[in-house]
Write a protein that holds these residues in place. Structure first.
Motif, mmCIF file in Angstrom:
data_model
loop_
_atom_site.group_PDB
_atom_site.id
_atom_site.type_symbol
_atom_site.label_atom_id
_atom_site.label_comp_id
_atom_site.label_asym_id
_atom_site.label_seq_id
_atom_site.Cartn_x
_atom_site.Cartn_y
_atom_site.Cartn_z
ATOM 1 N N ARG A 63 -24.499 2.022 32.994
ATOM 2 C CA ARG A 63 -24.857 3.382 32.588
ATOM 3 C C ARG A 63 -26.300 3.461 32.083
ATOM 4 O O ARG A 63 -27.033 4.397 32.383
ATOM 5 C CB ARG A 63 -23.919 3.876 31.485
ATOM 6 N N MET A 64 -26.668 2.469 31.292
ATOM 7 C CA MET A 64 -28.034 2.471 30.754
ATOM 8 C C MET A 64 -29.050 2.371 31.890
ATOM 9 O O MET A 64 -30.095 3.023 31.863
ATOM 10 C CB MET A 64 -28.198 1.306 29.769
ATOM 11 N N LEU A 67 -29.438 5.671 33.606
ATOM 12 C CA LEU A 67 -30.338 6.548 32.834
ATOM 13 C C LEU A 67 -31.798 6.179 33.120
ATOM 14 O O LEU A 67 -32.676 7.044 33.097
ATOM 15 C CB LEU A 67 -30.041 6.443 31.337
ATOM 16 N N ASP A 70 -32.767 8.158 36.036
ATOM 17 C CA ASP A 70 -33.114 9.533 35.611
ATOM 18 C C ASP A 70 -34.551 9.570 35.092
ATOM 19 O O ASP A 70 -35.316 10.503 35.391
ATOM 20 C CB ASP A 70 -32.197 10.008 34.478
ATOM 21 N N TYR A 87 -29.759 17.590 38.535
ATOM 22 C CA TYR A 87 -28.555 16.768 38.394
ATOM 23 C C TYR A 87 -27.489 17.177 39.409
ATOM 24 O O TYR A 87 -26.429 16.579 39.466
ATOM 25 C CB TYR A 87 -27.952 16.962 36.999
ATOM 26 N N ARG A 108 -25.418 12.142 35.830
ATOM 27 C CA ARG A 108 -24.216 12.967 35.589
ATOM 28 C C ARG A 108 -23.180 12.747 36.684
ATOM 29 O O ARG A 108 -21.994 12.578 36.402
ATOM 30 C CB ARG A 108 -24.590 14.445 35.462
ATOM 31 N N PHE A 111 -21.712 9.223 36.199
ATOM 32 C CA PHE A 111 -20.854 9.088 35.014
ATOM 33 C C PHE A 111 -19.531 9.834 35.228
ATOM 34 O O PHE A 111 -18.489 9.418 34.738
ATOM 35 C CB PHE A 111 -21.542 9.620 33.750
#
Lengths: 222, 222
Positions: A63-64, A67, A70, A87, A108, A111
Protein backbone atom coordinates in the motif's frame (compact mmCIF):
# COMPACT_ATOMS: atom_id res chain seq x y z
CA UNK A 1 -8.61 2.79 -25.45
CA UNK A 2 -5.45 2.50 -27.53
CA UNK A 3 -2.96 2.07 -24.73
CA UNK A 4 -2.15 2.36 -21.08
CA UNK A 5 1.33 3.82 -20.82
CA UNK A 6 3.36 3.32 -17.67
CA UNK A 7 6.02 5.98 -17.15
CA UNK A 8 8.74 4.39 -15.04
CA UNK A 9 9.82 6.27 -11.95
CA UNK A 10 13.50 5.86 -12.81
CA UNK A 11 12.98 8.30 -15.70
CA UNK A 12 12.56 11.08 -13.11
CA UNK A 13 16.31 10.96 -12.51
CA UNK A 14 16.76 13.04 -15.67
CA UNK A 15 14.38 16.04 -15.57
CA UNK A 16 15.28 17.13 -19.13
CA UNK A 17 14.57 13.68 -20.56
CA UNK A 18 11.37 13.25 -18.54
CA UNK A 19 10.07 16.63 -19.70
CA UNK A 20 10.76 15.79 -23.36
CA UNK A 21 8.96 12.48 -22.93
CA UNK A 22 6.01 14.17 -21.24
CA UNK A 23 5.68 16.73 -24.02
CA UNK A 24 5.61 13.91 -26.56
CA UNK A 25 2.96 12.03 -24.59
CA UNK A 26 0.76 15.08 -24.86
CA UNK A 27 1.23 15.12 -28.65
CA UNK A 28 0.60 11.37 -28.87
CA UNK A 29 -2.70 11.88 -27.00
CA UNK A 30 -3.98 14.02 -29.86
CA UNK A 31 -3.92 10.98 -32.15
CA UNK A 32 -4.41 8.10 -29.72
CA UNK A 33 -6.53 7.52 -26.64
CA UNK A 34 -4.06 6.87 -23.83
CA UNK A 35 -4.00 6.71 -20.05
CA UNK A 36 -0.76 7.22 -18.15
CA UNK A 37 0.01 5.11 -15.09
CA UNK A 38 2.89 6.39 -12.95
CA UNK A 39 5.74 4.24 -11.70
CA UNK A 40 6.98 4.48 -8.13
CA UNK A 41 10.64 5.45 -8.50
CA UNK A 42 12.29 7.19 -5.56
CA UNK A 43 8.97 7.33 -3.73
CA UNK A 44 8.69 3.54 -3.76
CA UNK A 45 12.41 3.27 -2.95
CA UNK A 46 11.78 5.15 0.31
CA UNK A 47 9.18 2.49 1.14
CA UNK A 48 11.63 -0.33 0.30
CA UNK A 49 14.14 1.20 2.68
CA UNK A 50 11.65 1.30 5.57
CA UNK A 51 10.40 -2.17 4.67
CA UNK A 52 13.93 -3.47 5.26
CA UNK A 53 14.37 -1.57 8.52
CA UNK A 54 10.94 -2.30 9.97
CA UNK A 55 10.07 -5.69 8.40
CA UNK A 56 6.64 -4.39 7.41
CA UNK A 57 3.82 -6.71 6.44
CA UNK A 58 3.61 -7.37 2.70
CA UNK A 59 0.24 -5.64 2.63
CA UNK A 60 1.47 -2.45 4.33
CA UNK A 61 4.57 -2.19 2.15
CA UNK A 62 2.42 -2.77 -0.94
CA UNK A 63 0.00 0.00 0.00
CA UNK A 64 2.77 2.41 0.88
CA UNK A 65 4.47 1.74 -2.46
CA UNK A 66 1.19 2.33 -4.32
CA UNK A 67 0.92 5.72 -2.57
CA UNK A 68 4.40 6.32 -4.03
CA UNK A 69 2.82 5.84 -7.48
CA UNK A 70 0.18 8.46 -6.60
CA UNK A 71 3.01 10.82 -5.64
CA UNK A 72 4.85 10.32 -8.93
CA UNK A 73 1.53 10.66 -10.73
CA UNK A 74 0.99 14.10 -9.19
CA UNK A 75 4.50 15.02 -10.34
CA UNK A 76 3.75 13.80 -13.89
CA UNK A 77 0.53 15.81 -13.93
CA UNK A 78 2.72 18.89 -13.41
CA UNK A 79 4.89 18.30 -16.46
CA UNK A 80 2.64 16.58 -19.00
CA UNK A 81 0.91 19.39 -20.94
CA UNK A 82 -2.89 19.05 -21.12
CA UNK A 83 -2.95 16.37 -18.45
CA UNK A 84 -5.17 15.74 -15.46
CA UNK A 85 -4.59 13.48 -12.47
CA UNK A 86 -7.54 11.33 -11.48
CA UNK A 87 -8.44 8.46 -9.16
CA UNK A 88 -11.35 7.43 -11.38
CA UNK A 89 -11.18 4.98 -14.29
CA UNK A 90 -14.27 6.47 -15.91
CA UNK A 91 -12.86 10.01 -15.65
CA UNK A 92 -9.61 8.70 -17.16
CA UNK A 93 -11.56 7.22 -20.06
CA UNK A 94 -13.50 10.44 -20.68
CA UNK A 95 -10.35 12.54 -20.53
CA UNK A 96 -8.61 10.29 -23.06
CA UNK A 97 -11.57 10.64 -25.42
CA UNK A 98 -11.15 14.42 -25.20
CA UNK A 99 -7.48 14.06 -26.29
CA UNK A 100 -6.23 15.01 -22.84
CA UNK A 101 -3.67 12.95 -20.96
CA UNK A 102 -5.24 11.34 -17.91
CA UNK A 103 -2.73 10.45 -15.21
CA UNK A 104 -4.31 7.62 -13.28
CA UNK A 105 -3.55 7.61 -9.54
CA UNK A 106 -3.96 3.95 -8.65
CA UNK A 107 -4.26 3.94 -4.84
CA UNK A 108 -8.03 4.12 -4.45
CA UNK A 109 -8.77 1.47 -7.10
CA UNK A 110 -6.07 -0.84 -5.76
CA UNK A 111 -7.06 -0.38 -2.10
CA UNK A 112 -10.73 -1.02 -2.91
CA UNK A 113 -10.33 -3.97 -5.26
CA UNK A 114 -7.04 -5.35 -3.95
CA UNK A 115 -6.83 -7.56 -7.03
CA UNK A 116 -3.12 -8.43 -7.08
CA UNK A 117 -0.95 -10.18 -4.54
CA UNK A 118 0.74 -7.89 -2.01
CA UNK A 119 4.45 -8.37 -2.64
CA UNK A 120 7.38 -6.63 -4.27
CA UNK A 121 6.83 -8.99 -7.25
CA UNK A 122 3.87 -6.75 -8.07
CA UNK A 123 5.07 -3.28 -9.03
CA UNK A 124 3.69 -0.57 -11.26
CA UNK A 125 4.24 -2.85 -14.29
CA UNK A 126 1.56 -5.28 -13.15
CA UNK A 127 -0.62 -2.45 -11.88
CA UNK A 128 -0.45 -0.77 -15.31
CA UNK A 129 -1.43 -4.07 -16.96
CA UNK A 130 -4.32 -4.41 -14.51
CA UNK A 131 -5.51 -0.87 -15.26
CA UNK A 132 -5.19 -1.62 -19.00
CA UNK A 133 -7.39 -4.69 -18.62
CA UNK A 134 -9.98 -2.70 -16.65
CA UNK A 135 -10.00 -0.05 -19.39
CA UNK A 136 -10.08 -2.71 -22.14
CA UNK A 137 -7.00 -1.08 -23.68
CA UNK A 138 -5.48 -2.66 -26.78
CA UNK A 139 -2.03 -2.70 -25.27
CA UNK A 140 0.05 -1.75 -22.28
CA UNK A 141 3.33 0.08 -22.89
CA UNK A 142 5.95 0.06 -20.14
CA UNK A 143 8.22 3.06 -20.62
CA UNK A 144 11.49 2.52 -18.83
CA UNK A 145 15.19 3.44 -18.90
CA UNK A 146 16.36 0.50 -21.05
CA UNK A 147 15.53 -0.51 -24.62
CA UNK A 148 13.46 -3.53 -23.61
CA UNK A 149 14.08 -7.03 -22.27
CA UNK A 150 17.58 -8.37 -22.91
CA UNK A 151 19.04 -11.89 -22.95
CA UNK A 152 20.88 -10.88 -19.76
CA UNK A 153 21.26 -7.67 -17.73
CA UNK A 154 22.68 -5.14 -20.25
CA UNK A 155 24.12 -3.02 -17.43
CA UNK A 156 26.31 -5.97 -16.37
CA UNK A 157 26.81 -7.82 -19.67
CA UNK A 158 27.76 -5.63 -22.63
CA UNK A 159 27.09 -8.54 -25.00
CA UNK A 160 23.46 -8.87 -23.86
CA UNK A 161 21.06 -8.88 -26.81
CA UNK A 162 17.71 -7.08 -26.97
CA UNK A 163 14.82 -9.50 -27.47
CA UNK A 164 12.44 -7.84 -29.97
CA UNK A 165 9.58 -10.24 -29.30
CA UNK A 166 8.79 -13.07 -26.93
CA UNK A 167 5.73 -14.90 -25.76
CA UNK A 168 4.37 -14.67 -22.24
CA UNK A 169 5.28 -18.35 -21.76
CA UNK A 170 8.86 -17.62 -22.77
CA UNK A 171 8.96 -14.72 -20.30
CA UNK A 172 7.56 -16.99 -17.58
CA UNK A 173 10.36 -19.48 -18.30
CA UNK A 174 13.03 -16.75 -17.98
CA UNK A 175 15.26 -17.58 -15.04
CA UNK A 176 17.03 -14.24 -14.48
CA UNK A 177 15.59 -10.89 -13.44
CA UNK A 178 14.30 -8.76 -16.29
CA UNK A 179 13.35 -5.10 -16.44
CA UNK A 180 9.70 -6.01 -15.74
CA UNK A 181 8.23 -7.28 -12.49
CA UNK A 182 7.88 -10.99 -11.75
CA UNK A 183 4.10 -11.00 -11.55
CA UNK A 184 3.55 -9.37 -14.95
CA UNK A 185 3.66 -12.51 -17.17
CA UNK A 186 1.01 -14.24 -15.01
CA UNK A 187 -1.26 -11.22 -15.40
CA UNK A 188 -0.64 -10.93 -19.16
CA UNK A 189 -1.49 -14.60 -19.55
CA UNK A 190 -4.83 -13.98 -17.87
CA UNK A 191 -5.69 -10.65 -19.48
CA UNK A 192 -4.43 -11.60 -23.01
CA UNK A 193 -2.91 -8.12 -23.34
CA UNK A 194 0.03 -7.33 -25.60
CA UNK A 195 2.75 -5.56 -23.65
CA UNK A 196 5.60 -3.43 -24.96
CA UNK A 197 8.74 -2.50 -23.05
CA UNK A 198 10.36 0.62 -24.49
CA UNK A 199 13.01 3.21 -23.64
CA UNK A 200 11.61 6.59 -22.55
CA UNK A 201 14.73 8.37 -23.79
CA UNK A 202 13.35 7.83 -27.34
CA UNK A 203 9.70 8.91 -27.24
CA UNK A 204 9.41 8.39 -31.03
CA UNK A 205 9.50 4.68 -30.29
CA UNK A 206 6.28 5.00 -28.29
CA UNK A 207 4.68 6.85 -31.20
CA UNK A 208 5.89 4.08 -33.54
CA UNK A 209 4.37 1.34 -31.36
CA UNK A 210 1.03 3.15 -31.36
CA UNK A 211 1.23 3.61 -35.13
CA UNK A 212 1.87 -0.12 -35.56
CA UNK A 213 5.38 0.48 -36.92
CA UNK A 214 8.52 -1.51 -36.16
CA UNK A 215 10.82 0.04 -33.62
CA UNK A 216 13.38 -0.76 -30.95
CA UNK A 217 11.48 -2.35 -28.06
CA UNK A 218 10.38 -5.71 -26.69
CA UNK A 219 6.91 -7.00 -27.45
CA UNK A 220 5.59 -9.53 -24.97
CA UNK A 221 2.95 -11.32 -26.99
CA UNK A 222 -0.10 -12.56 -25.11
CA UNK B 1 -11.24 13.38 22.63
CA UNK B 2 -8.32 13.90 25.01
CA UNK B 3 -5.62 14.53 22.43
CA UNK B 4 -4.47 14.30 18.87
CA UNK B 5 -0.87 13.12 18.96
CA UNK B 6 1.40 13.77 16.01
CA UNK B 7 4.29 11.33 15.74
CA UNK B 8 7.07 13.11 13.89
CA UNK B 9 8.56 11.33 10.90
CA UNK B 10 12.11 12.01 12.10
CA UNK B 11 11.50 9.53 14.95
CA UNK B 12 11.52 6.73 12.35
CA UNK B 13 15.29 7.14 12.09
CA UNK B 14 15.61 5.10 15.28
CA UNK B 15 13.47 1.94 14.98
CA UNK B 16 14.13 0.88 18.59
CA UNK B 17 13.04 4.26 19.95
CA UNK B 18 10.00 4.47 17.66
CA UNK B 19 8.87 0.99 18.70
CA UNK B 20 9.16 1.87 22.40
CA UNK B 21 7.17 5.04 21.79
CA UNK B 22 4.52 3.14 19.82
CA UNK B 23 4.13 0.55 22.59
CA UNK B 24 3.62 3.36 25.09
CA UNK B 25 1.02 5.04 22.87
CA UNK B 26 -0.97 1.83 22.96
CA UNK B 27 -0.84 1.81 26.78
CA UNK B 28 -1.76 5.50 26.91
CA UNK B 29 -4.83 4.74 24.76
CA UNK B 30 -6.20 2.51 27.50
CA UNK B 31 -6.58 5.54 29.78
CA UNK B 32 -7.08 8.38 27.31
CA UNK B 33 -8.92 8.81 24.04
CA UNK B 34 -6.26 9.66 21.47
CA UNK B 35 -5.88 9.83 17.71
CA UNK B 36 -2.45 9.59 16.12
CA UNK B 37 -1.57 11.76 13.13
CA UNK B 38 1.59 10.70 11.26
CA UNK B 39 4.39 13.05 10.29
CA UNK B 40 5.96 12.93 6.85
CA UNK B 41 9.63 12.26 7.55
CA UNK B 42 11.68 10.63 4.79
CA UNK B 43 8.56 10.24 2.66
CA UNK B 44 7.99 13.99 2.65
CA UNK B 45 11.74 14.56 2.19
CA UNK B 46 11.56 12.63 -1.11
CA UNK B 47 8.87 15.10 -2.19
CA UNK B 48 11.01 18.09 -1.13
CA UNK B 49 13.85 16.77 -3.28
CA UNK B 50 11.65 16.47 -6.37
CA UNK B 51 10.06 19.84 -5.61
CA UNK B 52 13.53 21.40 -5.86
CA UNK B 53 14.41 19.57 -9.08
CA UNK B 54 11.09 20.04 -10.84
CA UNK B 55 9.81 23.34 -9.37
CA UNK B 56 6.41 21.78 -8.69
CA UNK B 57 3.35 23.89 -7.99
CA UNK B 58 2.74 24.53 -4.29
CA UNK B 59 -0.46 22.53 -4.53
CA UNK B 60 1.14 19.46 -6.10
CA UNK B 61 4.04 19.43 -3.63
CA UNK B 62 1.57 19.83 -0.76
CA UNK B 63 -0.55 16.90 -1.90
CA UNK B 64 2.48 14.71 -2.53
CA UNK B 65 3.80 15.48 0.96
CA UNK B 66 0.42 14.64 2.50
CA UNK B 67 0.56 11.26 0.75
CA UNK B 68 3.92 10.89 2.53
CA UNK B 69 2.01 11.26 5.81
CA UNK B 70 -0.34 8.45 4.72
CA UNK B 71 2.73 6.30 4.02
CA UNK B 72 4.23 6.94 7.45
CA UNK B 73 0.77 6.32 8.95
CA UNK B 74 0.63 2.87 7.37
CA UNK B 75 4.08 2.21 8.85
CA UNK B 76 2.93 3.36 12.31
CA UNK B 77 -0.13 1.11 12.07
CA UNK B 78 2.32 -1.78 11.75
CA UNK B 79 4.14 -1.04 14.99
CA UNK B 80 1.55 0.49 17.30
CA UNK B 81 -0.13 -2.44 19.09
CA UNK B 82 -3.94 -2.40 18.92
CA UNK B 83 -3.95 0.29 16.23
CA UNK B 84 -5.93 0.75 13.06
CA UNK B 85 -5.25 3.08 10.13
CA UNK B 86 -8.25 5.00 8.87
CA UNK B 87 -9.14 7.79 6.46
CA UNK B 88 -12.31 8.59 8.38
CA UNK B 89 -12.59 11.02 11.29
CA UNK B 90 -15.70 9.30 12.63
CA UNK B 91 -14.00 5.90 12.51
CA UNK B 92 -11.03 7.42 14.30
CA UNK B 93 -13.35 8.75 17.00
CA UNK B 94 -15.07 5.41 17.46
CA UNK B 95 -11.78 3.54 17.60
CA UNK B 96 -10.46 5.90 20.27
CA UNK B 97 -13.60 5.32 22.36
CA UNK B 98 -12.87 1.59 22.22
CA UNK B 99 -9.35 2.22 23.63
CA UNK B 100 -7.73 1.37 20.32
CA UNK B 101 -5.16 3.64 18.67
CA UNK B 102 -6.57 5.14 15.48
CA UNK B 103 -3.87 6.23 13.02
CA UNK B 104 -5.47 8.93 10.94
CA UNK B 105 -4.38 9.00 7.28
CA UNK B 106 -4.99 12.63 6.34
CA UNK B 107 -4.93 12.63 2.52
CA UNK B 108 -8.63 12.17 1.79
CA UNK B 109 -9.80 14.75 4.35
CA UNK B 110 -7.16 17.24 3.26
CA UNK B 111 -7.78 16.73 -0.48
CA UNK B 112 -11.54 17.09 -0.01
CA UNK B 113 -11.58 20.06 2.35
CA UNK B 114 -8.30 21.67 1.35
CA UNK B 115 -8.55 23.90 4.44
CA UNK B 116 -4.94 25.04 4.82
CA UNK B 117 -2.66 26.95 2.48
CA UNK B 118 -0.60 24.80 0.12
CA UNK B 119 3.00 25.55 1.09
CA UNK B 120 5.89 24.03 3.00
CA UNK B 121 4.90 26.34 5.90
CA UNK B 122 2.05 23.88 6.46
CA UNK B 123 3.40 20.51 7.52
CA UNK B 124 2.04 17.69 9.62
CA UNK B 125 2.13 20.01 12.70
CA UNK B 126 -0.61 22.23 11.29
CA UNK B 127 -2.45 19.24 9.84
CA UNK B 128 -2.46 17.58 13.28
CA UNK B 129 -3.84 20.79 14.82
CA UNK B 130 -6.51 20.92 12.12
CA UNK B 131 -7.49 17.30 12.77
CA UNK B 132 -7.57 18.04 16.51
CA UNK B 133 -9.94 20.95 15.91
CA UNK B 134 -12.19 18.77 13.71
CA UNK B 135 -12.27 16.13 16.46
CA UNK B 136 -12.80 18.76 19.18
CA UNK B 137 -9.77 17.37 21.01
CA UNK B 138 -8.66 19.03 24.23
CA UNK B 139 -5.09 19.34 23.04
CA UNK B 140 -2.68 18.57 20.26
CA UNK B 141 0.65 16.99 21.17
CA UNK B 142 3.50 17.21 18.68
CA UNK B 143 5.94 14.39 19.38
CA UNK B 144 9.31 15.18 17.88
CA UNK B 145 13.05 14.53 18.30
CA UNK B 146 13.80 17.55 20.53
CA UNK B 147 12.56 18.48 24.00
CA UNK B 148 10.39 21.35 22.82
CA UNK B 149 10.85 24.88 21.52
CA UNK B 150 14.17 26.50 22.46
CA UNK B 151 15.35 30.09 22.60
CA UNK B 152 17.54 29.23 19.59
CA UNK B 153 18.33 26.05 17.62
CA UNK B 154 19.71 23.63 20.27
CA UNK B 155 21.54 21.62 17.60
CA UNK B 156 23.59 24.72 16.71
CA UNK B 157 23.66 26.61 20.03
CA UNK B 158 24.50 24.49 23.09
CA UNK B 159 23.43 27.34 25.38
CA UNK B 160 19.89 27.41 23.92
CA UNK B 161 17.24 27.25 26.64
CA UNK B 162 14.04 25.20 26.52
CA UNK B 163 10.94 27.38 26.75
CA UNK B 164 8.46 25.55 29.03
CA UNK B 165 5.50 27.73 28.10
CA UNK B 166 4.73 30.49 25.64
CA UNK B 167 1.66 32.08 24.19
CA UNK B 168 0.65 31.78 20.56
CA UNK B 169 1.31 35.50 20.15
CA UNK B 170 4.83 35.05 21.49
CA UNK B 171 5.38 32.18 19.05
CA UNK B 172 4.06 34.35 16.20
CA UNK B 173 6.60 37.02 17.15
CA UNK B 174 9.47 34.50 17.08
CA UNK B 175 11.86 35.49 14.33
CA UNK B 176 13.94 32.34 13.96
CA UNK B 177 12.86 28.88 12.81
CA UNK B 178 11.49 26.65 15.56
CA UNK B 179 10.79 22.92 15.64
CA UNK B 180 7.17 23.56 14.62
CA UNK B 181 5.92 24.73 11.24
CA UNK B 182 5.36 28.40 10.46
CA UNK B 183 1.62 28.14 9.92
CA UNK B 184 0.89 26.45 13.26
CA UNK B 185 0.56 29.57 15.46
CA UNK B 186 -1.99 31.11 13.06
CA UNK B 187 -4.06 27.95 13.26
CA UNK B 188 -3.76 27.68 17.05
CA UNK B 189 -4.93 31.27 17.33
CA UNK B 190 -8.04 30.40 15.35
CA UNK B 191 -8.80 27.01 16.90
CA UNK B 192 -7.94 28.03 20.52
CA UNK B 193 -6.19 24.67 21.02
CA UNK B 194 -3.42 24.11 23.54
CA UNK B 195 -0.42 22.58 21.84
CA UNK B 196 2.45 20.65 23.45
CA UNK B 197 5.81 19.97 21.83
CA UNK B 198 7.54 16.98 23.42
CA UNK B 199 10.45 14.59 22.83
CA UNK B 200 9.41 11.11 21.63
CA UNK B 201 12.52 9.57 23.16
CA UNK B 202 10.79 10.00 26.56
CA UNK B 203 7.24 8.65 26.14
CA UNK B 204 6.56 9.13 29.87
CA UNK B 205 6.45 12.85 29.14
CA UNK B 206 3.46 12.28 26.84
CA UNK B 207 1.75 10.32 29.60
CA UNK B 208 2.52 13.16 32.02
CA UNK B 209 1.01 15.77 29.71
CA UNK B 210 -2.18 13.74 29.42
CA UNK B 211 -2.29 13.26 33.18
CA UNK B 212 -1.97 17.03 33.66
CA UNK B 213 1.43 16.69 35.34
CA UNK B 214 4.46 18.91 34.88
CA UNK B 215 7.10 17.54 32.54
CA UNK B 216 9.84 18.56 30.14
CA UNK B 217 8.10 20.01 27.08
CA UNK B 218 6.88 23.28 25.59
CA UNK B 219 3.27 24.30 26.03
CA UNK B 220 2.00 26.72 23.41
CA UNK B 221 -0.94 28.31 25.18
CA UNK B 222 -3.90 29.32 23.03
Amino acid sequence: MDAVIKVGGSLAESPAMLKTLCNRLSEIAEKHSIVVVPGGGKFADAVREFDQRYALSADAAHRMAILGMDQFGLLLAQIVPNSCATYSLSDAKQLSERKAVPIFLPSRLMFEENPLEASWDVTSDSIAAYVASKLKADKVILVTDVDGIFTSDPKKHPDAKLIPKLSVSELLAFSQRTSVDKFLPKLLLKTRLDCYVVNGAYPERIAAILAGQRTVCTLIKA
